[in-house]
Design a protein around this motif. Sequence first.
Motif, PDB file in Angstrom:
ATOM      1  N   PRO A   1       1.415  -1.467  -0.306  1.00  0.00           N
ATOM      2  CA  PRO A   1       0.110  -0.121   0.254  1.00  0.00           C
ATOM      3  C   PRO A   1       0.755   1.339   0.173  1.00  0.00           C
ATOM      4  CG  PRO A   1      -0.646  -1.777   1.878  1.00  0.00           C
ATOM      5  CD  PRO A   1       0.248  -2.022   1.032  1.00  0.00           C
ATOM      6  N   GLY A   2      -0.010   2.092  -0.383  1.00  0.00           N
ATOM      7  CA  GLY A   2       1.343   3.291  -1.116  1.00  0.00           C
ATOM      8  C   GLY A   2       2.307   3.719  -1.968  1.00  0.00           C
ATOM      9  N   ASP A   3       2.651   2.756  -2.335  1.00  0.00           N
ATOM     10  CA  ASP A   3       3.424   2.164  -3.701  1.00  0.00           C
ATOM     11  C   ASP A   3       2.958   3.268  -4.776  1.00  0.00           C
ATOM     12  OD1 ASP A   3       4.481   1.631  -6.389  1.00  0.00           O
ATOM     13  OD2 ASP A   3       5.737  -0.154  -4.905  1.00  0.00           O
ATOM     14  N   PRO A   4       3.805   3.967  -5.575  1.00  0.00           N
ATOM     15  CA  PRO A   4       3.453   5.305  -6.551  1.00  0.00           C
ATOM     16  C   PRO A   4       3.364   4.684  -7.781  1.00  0.00           C
ATOM     17  CG  PRO A   4       5.886   5.921  -5.245  1.00  0.00           C
ATOM     18  CD  PRO A   4       5.251   4.059  -5.027  1.00  0.00           C
ATOM     19  N   LYS A   5       3.620   3.296  -7.920  1.00  0.00           N
ATOM     20  CA  LYS A   5       3.120   3.083  -9.193  1.00  0.00           C
ATOM     21  C   LYS A   5       1.278   2.495  -9.066  1.00  0.00           C
ATOM     22  CE  LYS A   5       7.064   1.348 -11.467  1.00  0.00           C
ATOM     23  NZ  LYS A   5       7.160   0.664 -12.754  1.00  0.00           N
ATOM     24  N   LEU A   6       0.832   2.539  -7.689  1.00  0.00           N
ATOM     25  CA  LEU A   6      -0.858   2.374  -7.818  1.00  0.00           C
ATOM     26  C   LEU A   6      -1.306   3.419  -7.405  1.00  0.00           C
ATOM     27  CD1 LEU A   6      -0.044  -0.532  -5.047  1.00  0.00           C
ATOM     28  CD2 LEU A   6      -0.862  -1.076  -7.717  1.00  0.00           C
ATOM     29  N   GLU A   7      -0.398   4.959  -8.006  1.00  0.00           N
ATOM     30  CA  GLU A   7      -0.856   6.292  -7.286  1.00  0.00           C
ATOM     31  C   GLU A   7      -2.538   6.513  -8.199  1.00  0.00           C
ATOM     32  OE1 GLU A   7       1.930   9.112  -6.789  1.00  0.00           O
ATOM     33  OE2 GLU A   7       1.600   8.966  -9.404  1.00  0.00           O
ATOM     34  N   ARG A   8      -2.024   5.733  -9.282  1.00  0.00           N
ATOM     35  CA  ARG A   8      -3.721   5.881 -10.224  1.00  0.00           C
ATOM     36  C   ARG A   8      -4.539   5.268  -9.715  1.00  0.00           C
ATOM     37  NH1 ARG A   8      -3.166   8.623 -15.590  1.00  0.00           N
ATOM     38  NH2 ARG A   8      -4.177   9.594 -14.900  1.00  0.00           N
ATOM     39  N   CYS A   9      -4.803   4.401  -9.345  1.00  0.00           N
ATOM     40  CA  CYS A   9      -5.702   2.942  -9.263  1.00  0.00           C
ATOM     41  C   CYS A   9      -7.151   3.825  -8.746  1.00  0.00           C
ATOM     42  CB  CYS A   9      -5.073   1.657  -8.414  1.00  0.00           C
ATOM     43  SG  CYS A   9      -3.629   1.410  -9.359  1.00  0.00           S
ATOM     44  N   ASP A  10      -8.015   3.207  -8.768  1.00  0.00           N
ATOM     45  CA  ASP A  10      -9.311   3.154  -8.164  1.00  0.00           C
ATOM     46  C   ASP A  10     -10.540   2.467  -7.948  1.00  0.00           C
ATOM     47  OD1 ASP A  10     -10.922   5.043  -7.460  1.00  0.00           O
ATOM     48  OD2 ASP A  10     -12.101   5.814  -9.117  1.00  0.00           O
ATOM     49  N   THR A  11     -10.477   1.995  -6.882  1.00  0.00           N
ATOM     50  CA  THR A  11     -11.330   0.106  -6.262  1.00  0.00           C
ATOM     51  C   THR A  11     -12.707   0.615  -5.837  1.00  0.00           C
ATOM     52  OG1 THR A  11      -9.348  -0.408  -6.155  1.00  0.00           O
ATOM     53  CG2 THR A  11     -11.322  -1.081  -5.191  1.00  0.00           C
ATOM     54  N   LYS A  12     -14.008  -0.060  -6.853  1.00  0.00           N
ATOM     55  CA  LYS A  12     -15.129   0.661  -6.297  1.00  0.00           C
ATOM     56  C   LYS A  12     -15.706  -1.107  -6.449  1.00  0.00           C
ATOM     57  CE  LYS A  12     -15.526   4.609 -10.022  1.00  0.00           C
ATOM     58  NZ  LYS A  12     -15.442   5.596  -7.914  1.00  0.00           N
ATOM     59  N   LEU A  13     -16.204  -1.360  -4.626  1.00  0.00           N
ATOM     60  CA  LEU A  13     -16.849  -2.763  -4.914  1.00  0.00           C
ATOM     61  C   LEU A  13     -18.509  -2.206  -5.273  1.00  0.00           C
ATOM     62  CD1 LEU A  13     -15.939  -3.744  -0.986  1.00  0.00           C
ATOM     63  CD2 LEU A  13     -15.730  -4.792  -2.814  1.00  0.00           C
ATOM     64  N   ILE A  14     -18.224  -3.233  -6.647  1.00  0.00           N
ATOM     65  CA  ILE A  14     -20.060  -2.504  -6.500  1.00  0.00           C
ATOM     66  C   ILE A  14     -21.554  -3.879  -6.335  1.00  0.00           C
ATOM     67  CG2 ILE A  14     -18.989  -1.959  -8.787  1.00  0.00           C
ATOM     68  CD1 ILE A  14     -19.897  -4.314 -10.510  1.00  0.00           C
ATOM     69  N   ALA A  15     -20.974  -5.011  -5.833  1.00  0.00           N
ATOM     70  CA  ALA A  15     -21.785  -6.057  -5.533  1.00  0.00           C
ATOM     71  C   ALA A  15     -20.905  -6.333  -3.940  1.00  0.00           C
ATOM     72  CB  ALA A  15     -22.252  -6.329  -5.720  1.00  0.00           C
ATOM     73  N   THR A  16     -21.947  -6.575  -2.885  1.00  0.00           N
ATOM     74  CA  THR A  16     -21.294  -7.677  -2.038  1.00  0.00           C
ATOM     75  C   THR A  16     -22.408  -7.940  -1.485  1.00  0.00           C
ATOM     76  OG1 THR A  16     -21.816  -5.113  -0.472  1.00  0.00           O
ATOM     77  CG2 THR A  16     -20.101  -4.816  -1.346  1.00  0.00           C
TER      78      THR A  16
END
Length: 425
Positions: free
Chosen positions: A241-256
């Motif tokens: 977590p916090g790695d610069p290569k993940l800074e443009r990653c957006d995560t959306k839980l759409i069903a749970t």
Amino acid sequence: MTSSMTANAQLLHSLFEAALDVAQPQRCVPKFMPAPTSGKTIVIGAGKASAAMAQALEQNFKGDLSGLVVTRYGYAVPCERIKIVEAAHPVPDENGLQAAKDTLALISNLSEDDQVIVLISGGGSALMPLPFDEISLAEKQAINGALLRSGANIIEMNIVRRHLSQIKGGRLGAACYPAKVTSLIISDVPGDDLPSIASGPTVGDPTTCEDALRVIDKYQIEISDAVRQKLEAGEYESIKPGDPKLERCDTKLIATPQMALEAAAKRAKELGINSLILGDSIEGEAKEVGKVMAGIARQVNTFQQPIKPPCLLLSGGETTVTIKGDGVGGRNVEFLLSLAIELQGKAGISAIACDTDGVDGGAEIAGAIITEHTVQDAFNKGMKAVDYLANNDAHTYFQKIGQSVITGPTLTNVNDFRAIFIDTP
């Protein structure tokens, strides 16, 4: 069946259908789609729901797109611009391996004007295998199979999977950099733990190689000396977590799983029945959870606590089965058979337990239904419930008495659905 028993079975089926309906990709994907960008839009993904998610995206996305997703054999649906590949689950095969390689090729050399839409659902770990060079597909298959038989829970299994893969544990998200990444996720794990859903290909992983070894040793999973040395040296470490290569990653839980339980509770309320949601992340050995749930059901039946009948006890999560007999397991049917044995024919109690992907354990069967007469009716046919449970053969038990629930591919996956109906005494 008597008319009341038939009505109760219909009620339980209706609740399961409500849980499935709220998690259908056609309902939940369009609400969370990103807008088109000035660059390319590439769609990738893996899971039992991924093909249906791709179809929903294609039909609703307003810009150009292309891509590839991999789903379980039998779970493909038609798509025009996104290639659909079928592969093996729960033990990976060559189709899944090639799909993983092709996926990485698709997202190489992207710019910051491009975007990647990642469609993730349960089953993605097995469907998109890309082990490190020292790990053959055969060894990967053996490790996967051993984990599935061991009794390890899904969180533990995916800690190991993340650290043996070139694509899981945030590595897929990092490979997309500097493109924008939007992950649309249908959760099938307790607590919606993002690193554990399909082994978290686009999110940072807080666990370590040391944690993976701890799980391997706990369950006595055989690995080669070369793999053990790499893990001990930390050479298979995942993206944190916090790695610069993940800074443009957006995560959306759409069903749970919680959404599925709430949908079932809403359906029950429309029918005038109150529900108590006991939890969306209940874990443990399936037959032990069955005993606990039987105790709660008896308390409701006898003392009207903590809720008054007629009522429903709803729960989700992912129990485990340690296979020691000759049967194929199946956590939902083991839970139900244990529940039925413990209830001892208590009047007015019936239940359903199904995997929302339509496959429970090693059988192409979602689960089953029990009534107060299940154990006695089977006994009258010469079938002892305790013997079938001890042999991990609950699927055969329910098939022989006609109480299996068979859905075929549901095209979604929000983990297990359990409902216990307690009628008015």
